[in-house]
Every structure is written in structure tokens, then in C-alpha cells.
Design an enzyme around this catalytic site. Structure first.
Site, PDB file in Angstrom:
ATOM      1  N   HIS A 268     -33.963   4.985 -52.166  1.00 27.37           N
ATOM      2  CA  HIS A 268     -34.532   6.240 -52.351  1.00 27.37           C
ATOM      3  C   HIS A 268     -33.558   7.067 -52.436  1.00 27.37           C
ATOM      4  O   HIS A 268     -33.677   8.417 -52.478  1.00 27.37           O
ATOM      5  CB  HIS A 268     -35.459   6.713 -51.174  1.00 27.37           C
TER       6      HIS A 268
ATOM      7  N   SER B  59     -17.465  19.844 -74.085  1.00 29.04           N
ATOM      8  CA  SER B  59     -18.781  20.671 -74.708  1.00 29.04           C
ATOM      9  C   SER B  59     -18.157  21.669 -75.656  1.00 29.04           C
ATOM     10  O   SER B  59     -17.081  22.093 -75.563  1.00 29.04           O
ATOM     11  CB  SER B  59     -19.403  21.489 -73.271  1.00 29.04           C
TER      12      SER B  59
ATOM     13  N   LYS C  14     -16.236  20.908 -69.165  1.00 28.65           N
ATOM     14  CA  LYS C  14     -16.826  19.790 -69.347  1.00 28.65           C
ATOM     15  C   LYS C  14     -16.194  18.350 -69.842  1.00 28.65           C
ATOM     16  O   LYS C  14     -15.486  18.403 -70.671  1.00 28.65           O
ATOM     17  CB  LYS C  14     -18.179  20.103 -70.277  1.00 28.65           C
TER      18      LYS C  14
ATOM     19  N   GLU D 142     -24.661   7.625 -71.377  1.00 25.70           N
ATOM     20  CA  GLU D 142     -26.262   8.344 -71.796  1.00 25.70           C
ATOM     21  C   GLU D 142     -26.647   7.739 -72.884  1.00 25.70           C
ATOM     22  O   GLU D 142     -27.725   7.495 -72.940  1.00 25.70           O
ATOM     23  CB  GLU D 142     -25.854   9.777 -71.905  1.00 25.70           C
TER      24      GLU D 142
END
Ligand code: ARG
Length: 462
Positions: free
Chosen positions: A156, A277, A283, A290
Site C-alpha cells: 500500500h 527545467s 530541477k 517517465e
């Protein structure tokens, strides 16, 4: 320009309708396969005396020239010739003249296109499996170095019990092993030749399907001509196997994305697999992970797309089947790219062992150890569970952990708890002691690694 099938037609064709019906933009990827299969076909036509040796030699020479030119990227295709089969036939005709028209004796584009795709997919599935083997090798390597690297295991997405990082990696090893095996098994159904089924019913010419099958290098022939030209199960199976493979990659990517976040910091990706970024200078984004996760969607889409195309088709060939290629090519490219990128991303990924370990010392993932400890001393497990649950609640309120509770307090709860409890509560001990078959205990992992290495060796011999 006249169409190769123009005989029956009187009316004019329209460029925009031709463009809609054409598939050359997509199926030109099958040029090499188409030429190889045509070569086998014409050799068979000579062997069975359907064509004279002279005629077939002229055609063979022309096809070999096309094969060369195709390798050099010199062939120019046009939408006016619809698809790769008609384009190549036209180019052959332009080169060797009317004898080119004899190539299509005892054959149809229906068995031709199916044969091309079987040949194409056979090569690609073998290559994809080589990439899966490489990934499995990377996983074994990384596992060998991380048997004693401890991190929280989750259920979980909550800290559950500490585990070895190698155990986590080897879970993925097992998934990719199944992917490899599924692909290997699918080759039984890919490595079959439809050539000779002709349009749908076979042919009156005395063809020799065994000979073409052997020349192209297929294991078997389709035994039913209708099935041969209308079956796309082999592509669907490939898309389905690829969907599973992508799902595995995607889950792994999701974990890597979580692990690189500020909250986890379990791993660090090399700069090459990350991007910055345009506005936020700090970043470092796990873009490649992804993107692999994102590309899973298009592979699922390709599977559902073709399943849907197929579901209402009467036997045998229907033009709908022309839609079978784009998703197949796209899936081959996507899967190959993703496997390559993922393997090197994983290989170069830095493991932050101490952060992983620390995460297991500032939590209650050793609660089961204490419950098991009490159960071992004769307290029914349900009772032990309740005692430890209350202790955890108390710790949360006091902002400390089970290993911080002094022995005197443990004694107050139960005389059965002794000094050795602190060793038991240590997360490394907790991992080491989980020695049931398939568990995360170090000895189990060593066995699993031995088996994994052996399995990989066996696969390489396939
Ligand atoms: N371009 C076609 C396809 O990919 C080749 C087969 C065409 N056959 C036909 N009867 N129109 O499906």
C-alpha cells in the site's frame, strides 16, 4: 500511370482516394522481407518448371539488384503504386521488362504480405529477446552488489517490512524472464509460412511450399490456406506480450521516479538520463523513466487497436488487415528503444545505500519482528499482534521507535522479552532471518542469484 490490376476497370482513379488506400508510407519497412520472399518464390517456380530457368534467372537477377539498391537506400517508392509489393513489382518491371509479370504466378499479395510480416517479426522478436537478456544481466549484476543493501519493503506504499534491494531487483528479473519465455514461445506461431496459400484457396499450379519454406528459413507451413492469409494472431500475441513487458518496465520506472524524489532519495540517476527545467534551476527530472512509463500507453493502444480491427472480419483477406502494420512497427521500435534506454539507465543508476537503510530505522517496519518474537515464546500470534500494535501507537505518541524502548519497559509488558530483542529489531537481522523459500533472507537471495545466472546462461544458448 496504369495500375497493375487495371484490366477490369474503366473509370478513372482519383489521387486522393489512391492516397487513402495506399500503405507504402508504412509498409516500405518490409522491402527487404518482400524481396527475400519473392526470391524464394521465383526459385520455387523454376524448380517446379512453372517458369523456365531462363525466365526465373532474369527475375532473380532483377530482385537481387533491388535488394542491393534497397540496402543502399536507393529505391524510390510512390503512393501511386499503393503498397510495397506493387512498388517493388513495378521497379522490377522497369528494370527487366515484361518477364517481371511472371513473378506473381501462383501467388497473391494476400499470402505475400502475411509472409513478409512473419519473416519481419521473427527477426525482431529474436532481437527483442536479446535486449531482454541484456537487461536480465544488468539486474543480476546489480543484485549481486546489493544483497546486503537494506530498504523498506512496501505494501500500500506504506513501510511494511525491511527487504534486501537485491530481492527487489530480482522480482523484476523474474518478470523479464517470463517476458523472454513468452516471446520465445510465440516464435512457434511466428515462424510459420503462409506463402503458397495464394489469395485464399491455394493454387492450381504445382507449387512446392516445402521448398519456399526451407529457402526463407521458416520452421513450418500453414496447413490451411484461409487461415494462412487471414491470421494475425501472431501479431496480436506479439502486441500482447509487448504490453506485458512494457507494463513491467513502467512499474519499474514508476519506482525509480519515486526513489529519485526528494522524499526518498534512494537512488540517483546519471545526468544523461535526466533533464533540467527551463524555469526552475534546481530541477533534475527523471524524464527517461517517465517517458518509458508514458510510452506503455501507445503499446497497449496498438494491441487494442488491432484486436478491434480484427473482431468483425469475415474470412479471408479484407482490406482492414492493411491496418495491422503501423502498430506492429511502432511497438517494435518502442519496445527496443525502451529496453535499451532502461538497461543503461539502470546500469548507471547510483544506489544510495545509507539512505535506504536509514529509512528502515526511522519507522515501524520491525513491528512484525517483535510480534514474531513473542509468538515464538508461546504467545498466540493474534495476542502478540495486539501487544505490538499498542506499543507502536505509544511510540508514535512519544515520537520514538520500538528499538528505543528500554528493556525495563519491555519487561513490564512481558517477562518473556529479553536483551536479544534489540538484535531482532535491527532491520538487517530482520532481512537475514527471512529464510523461507523465496524470502528475502540473504541465503535465499544467494540461491536465487545462482539460479538466475544459470537460467541466463541457458537462455543464451537458445
Ligand atoms: N497492402 C496490402 C496489405 O497490407 C497488401 C495485400 C493487399 N491485398 C489485396 N487483396 N488488396 O494488407
Amino acid at each position: 500511370m496504369e495500375k497493375l490490376w487495371s484490366g477490369r476497370f474503366e473509370g478513372e482513379s482519383h489521387a486522393w482516394i489512391d492516397a487513402f488506400g495506399a500503405s507504402i508510407d508504412i509498409d516500405q519497412q518490409l522491402a527487404e522481407e518482400d524481396l527475400i520472399c519473392s526470391l524464394a518464390h521465383v526459385k520455387m517456380l523454376a524448380k517446379t518448371s512453372i517458369l523456365s530457368v531462363g525466365e526465373s534467372n532474369e527475375i532473380i537477377e532483377g530482385l537481387e539488384k533491388l535488394l542491393e539498391d534497397n540496402k543502399k537506400g536507393h529505391l524510390v517508392f510512390t503512393i501511386k503504386n499503393e503498397d510495397i509489393h506493387l512498388n517493388l513489382e513495378k521497379l522490377l518491371h522497369d528494370d527487366i521488362g515484361p518477364v517481371a509479370g511472371k513473378l506473381h504466378t501462383a501467388r497473391s499479395r494476400n499470402d505475400q504480405v502475411a509472409t513478409d510480416m512473419h519473416l519481419y517479426l521473427k527477426k525482431e522478436v529474436i532481437e527483442i529477446n536479446q535486449s531482454i537478456q541484456l537487461l536480465m544481466g544488468v539486474l543480476i549484476n546489480k543484485s549481486e552488489k546489493n544483497v546486503e543493501t537494506i530498504l523498506p519493503g512496501y505494501t500500500h506504499l506504506q513501510h511494511a517490512q525491511p527487504i534486501s534491494f537485491a530481492h527487489h531487483l530480482l522480482a523484476y528479473y523474474n518478470m523479464f524472464k517470463r517476458d523472454f519465455e513468452r516471446n520465445q514461445d510465440s516464435l512457434k506461431r511466428i515462424d510459420i509460412s503462409p506463402l503458397g496459400a495464394a489469395a485464399l484457396a491455394g493454387t492450381t499450379f504445382p507449387i512446392d511450399r516445402e521448398y519456399t519454406k526451407k529457402l526463407i528459413g521458416f520452421k513450418k507451413n500453414y496447413s490451411n490456406s484461409l487461415d494462412a492469409v487471414s491470421d494475425r494472431d501472431f501479431i496480436l500475441e506479439f502486441l500482447s506480450n509487448s504490453s506485458l513487458l512494457m507494463m513491467h518496465l513502467s512499474r519499474f520506472c514508476e519506482e525509480i521516479i519515486l526513489w529519485t524524489s526528494h522524499e526518498y532519495q534512494f537512488v540517483t540517476l546519471t545526468d544523461a538520463f535526466s533533464t533540467g527545467s527551463s524555469i526552475m534551476p534546481q530541477k533534475k527530472n527523471p524524464d527517461m523513466a517517465e517517458l518509458i512509463r508514458g510510452k506503455t500507453g501507445r503499446v497497449y493502444g496498438n494491441l487494442i487497436g488491432l484486436l478491434t480491427t480484427m473482431k468483425g472480419l469475415p474470412l479471408a483477406y479484407n482490406k482492414d488487415l492493411q491496418e495491422d502494420k503501423e502498430g506492429m512497427f511502432d511497438t517494435v521500435k518502442t519496445v527496443k528503444d525502451c529496453l535499451t534506454i532502461f538497461s543503461s539507465m539502470l546500469e548507471t543508476m547510483k544506489i544510495n545505500e545509507s539512505t535506504m537503510y536509514t529509512a528502515t530505522t526511522k519507522d515501524y517496519s520491525n513491528a512484525t519482528e517483535l510480534a514474531d518474537y513473542l509468538a515464538n515464546k508461546g504467545i498466540p500470534f493474534r495476542k502478540a499482534h495486539e501487544i505490538v500494535g499498542k506499543l507502536v501507537l505509544d511510540c508514535i505518541k512519544k515520537e520514538n521507535y520500538l528499538q528505543d524502548i528500554p528493556l525495563s519497559e519491555y519487561h513490564a509488558i512481558s517477562e518473556l522479552i529479553e536483551e536479544d530483542i534489540y538484535a531482532v529489531l535491527d532491520s538487517k537481522t530482520a532481512v537475514e532471518r527471512r529464510n523461507s523459500f523465496g524470502g528475502t533472507g540473504f541465503k535465499q537471495i544467494q540461491k536465487e542469484l545462482m539460479n538466475a545466472n544459470e537460467a541466463l546462461m541457458d537462455m543464451k544458448q537458445v
